[in-house]
Design a protein around this motif. Structure first.
Motif, PDB file in Angstrom:
ATOM      1  N   THR A 102      70.238  85.776 -22.747  1.00  0.00           N
ATOM      2  CA  THR A 102      71.077  86.739 -22.045  1.00  0.00           C
ATOM      3  C   THR A 102      72.300  86.087 -21.418  1.00  0.00           C
ATOM      4  OG1 THR A 102      69.871  86.498 -19.963  1.00  0.00           O
ATOM      5  CG2 THR A 102      69.094  88.187 -21.504  1.00  0.00           C
ATOM      6  N   LEU A 103      73.342  86.878 -21.288  1.00  0.00           N
ATOM      7  CA  LEU A 103      74.562  86.499 -20.584  1.00  0.00           C
ATOM      8  C   LEU A 103      74.745  87.445 -19.413  1.00  0.00           C
ATOM      9  CD1 LEU A 103      77.392  85.110 -20.277  1.00  0.00           C
ATOM     10  CD2 LEU A 103      78.244  86.841 -21.888  1.00  0.00           C
ATOM     11  N   THR A 104      74.930  86.886 -18.221  1.00  0.00           N
ATOM     12  CA  THR A 104      75.197  87.689 -17.040  1.00  0.00           C
ATOM     13  C   THR A 104      76.567  87.327 -16.493  1.00  0.00           C
ATOM     14  OG1 THR A 104      72.845  87.739 -16.486  1.00  0.00           O
ATOM     15  CG2 THR A 104      74.385  88.370 -14.757  1.00  0.00           C
ATOM     16  N   HIS A 109      76.042  94.086 -15.952  1.00  0.00           N
ATOM     17  CA  HIS A 109      74.653  94.000 -16.367  1.00  0.00           C
ATOM     18  C   HIS A 109      74.474  92.829 -17.331  1.00  0.00           C
ATOM     19  CE1 HIS A 109      73.038  97.772 -14.713  1.00  0.00           C
ATOM     20  NE2 HIS A 109      74.268  98.225 -14.863  1.00  0.00           N
ATOM     21  N   ALA A 110      73.291  92.245 -17.312  1.00  0.00           N
ATOM     22  CA  ALA A 110      72.972  91.207 -18.288  1.00  0.00           C
ATOM     23  C   ALA A 110      72.979  91.828 -19.680  1.00  0.00           C
ATOM     24  CB  ALA A 110      71.607  90.598 -17.979  1.00  0.00           C
ATOM     25  N   ASP A 112      72.120  91.003 -23.863  1.00  0.00           N
ATOM     26  CA  ASP A 112      71.417  90.102 -24.763  1.00  0.00           C
ATOM     27  C   ASP A 112      72.371  89.578 -25.837  1.00  0.00           C
ATOM     28  OD1 ASP A 112      68.187  90.175 -24.427  1.00  0.00           O
ATOM     29  OD2 ASP A 112      69.122  91.989 -23.662  1.00  0.00           O
ATOM     30  N   GLY A 130      80.250  83.181 -16.474  1.00  0.00           N
ATOM     31  CA  GLY A 130      78.929  83.784 -16.511  1.00  0.00           C
ATOM     32  C   GLY A 130      77.830  82.758 -16.659  1.00  0.00           C
ATOM     33  N   ARG A 133      71.021  82.481 -19.992  1.00  0.00           N
ATOM     34  CA  ARG A 133      69.632  82.061 -19.808  1.00  0.00           C
ATOM     35  C   ARG A 133      68.854  82.300 -21.091  1.00  0.00           C
ATOM     36  NH1 ARG A 133      71.356  83.840 -14.861  1.00  0.00           N
ATOM     37  NH2 ARG A 133      70.805  82.513 -13.077  1.00  0.00           N
ATOM     38  N   ARG A 145      69.360  77.034 -18.981  1.00  0.00           N
ATOM     39  CA  ARG A 145      70.425  77.732 -18.250  1.00  0.00           C
ATOM     40  C   ARG A 145      71.753  77.045 -18.551  1.00  0.00           C
ATOM     41  NH1 ARG A 145      72.471  77.698 -12.665  1.00  0.00           N
ATOM     42  NH2 ARG A 145      73.040  79.831 -12.048  1.00  0.00           N
TER      43      ARG A 145
END
Length: 236
Positions: A102-104, A109-110, A112, A130, A133, A145
């Motif tokens: 995922t990218l936040t 919002h995170a 995928d 960003g 994870r 991470r």
């Protein structure tokens, strides 16, 4: 769509393909991809394809027929994956299904990601800092991470993160090639993963070359895809 001719090292075929199709994307296609990406980041989900087309038409003042005419090319190129009137992936980077990677972004919002090459390119394509994870493909309990700014990934935990980019096999879709790549916690995990999978064709990136790959490969793809996601105020 079948694999590209072997004009680049195995593992980089999909990068070259995406750079070419992104450069050829029409204004209508770029507007549709921008709207979809903005919606996914802003809400964490997407409406039906029909609703997405309607929203794009209204927001960017593009005729619905022009947008719908772009769909066959977008699907064939891998820039838009659609199933049963739902968007499944955007730009060969972002997935509406869970991928475990995922990218936040700040205040978003995170989202995928389809794989490690997508992770290297996405922050640059969006021009946003960003956090990414994921987990080690060989030891799933080991969490990874990666921290990125607008210029790409600048740090990682653990420090020994490596990755593997698979070669594009005949009959594979671009999205399948992207999703087949993996992150590994270190070089030993990379070697074990390759041995366990029969030494597959592709490009292993050892930890000592990670920063180089992030800057070069992520930079190439991120800059090529950036015009696809820069047509809405959300990205200013």
């Amino acid at each position: 769509m079948s694999a590209e001719p072997a004009a680049v090292p195995p593992g980089l075929e999909v990068l070259g393909h995406l750079c070419r199709v992104a450069a050829a994307a029409s204004p209508a296609a770029r507007g549709l991809l921008s709207t979809a990406t903005s919606g996914l980041l802003g809400r964490g989900w997407l409406p039906s394809l029909d609703s997405l087309l309607e929203t794009t038409s209204h927001t960017l003042d593009i005729a619905p027929d022009l947008l719908r005419a772009e769909l066959p090319c977008l699907r064939a190129s891998g820039l838009l994956e659609i199933s049963e009137n739902r968007v499944m992936s955007i730009g060969c980077l972002f997935s509406t299904r869970k991928t475990g990677l995922t990218l936040t972004l700040d205040h978003k919002h995170a989202v995928d990601l389809l794989g490690p090459l997508a992770a290297l390119a996405a922050p640059i394509a969006l021009a946003h800092a960003g956090a990414i994870r994921g987990h080690c493909a060989q030891a799933p309990d080991v969490q990874l991470r990666l921290m990125a700014d607008e210029e790409g990934i600048h740090s990682r935990e653990p420090d020994g993160v490596a990755l593997f980019l698979p070669a594009w096999q005949p009959g594979q879709k671009p999205t399948e090639v992207m999703a087949a790549g993996v992150f590994l916690a270190d070089d030993a995990a990379l070697a074990d993963w390759q041995a366990q999978h029969g030494e597959p064709a592709g490009m292993p990136v050892l930890s000592m070359f990670f920063a180089l790959a992030a800057g070069d490969l992520g930079g190439q793809l991120g800059r090529a895809l950036a015009p696809l996601f820069s047509h809405l105020p959300d990205f200013d």
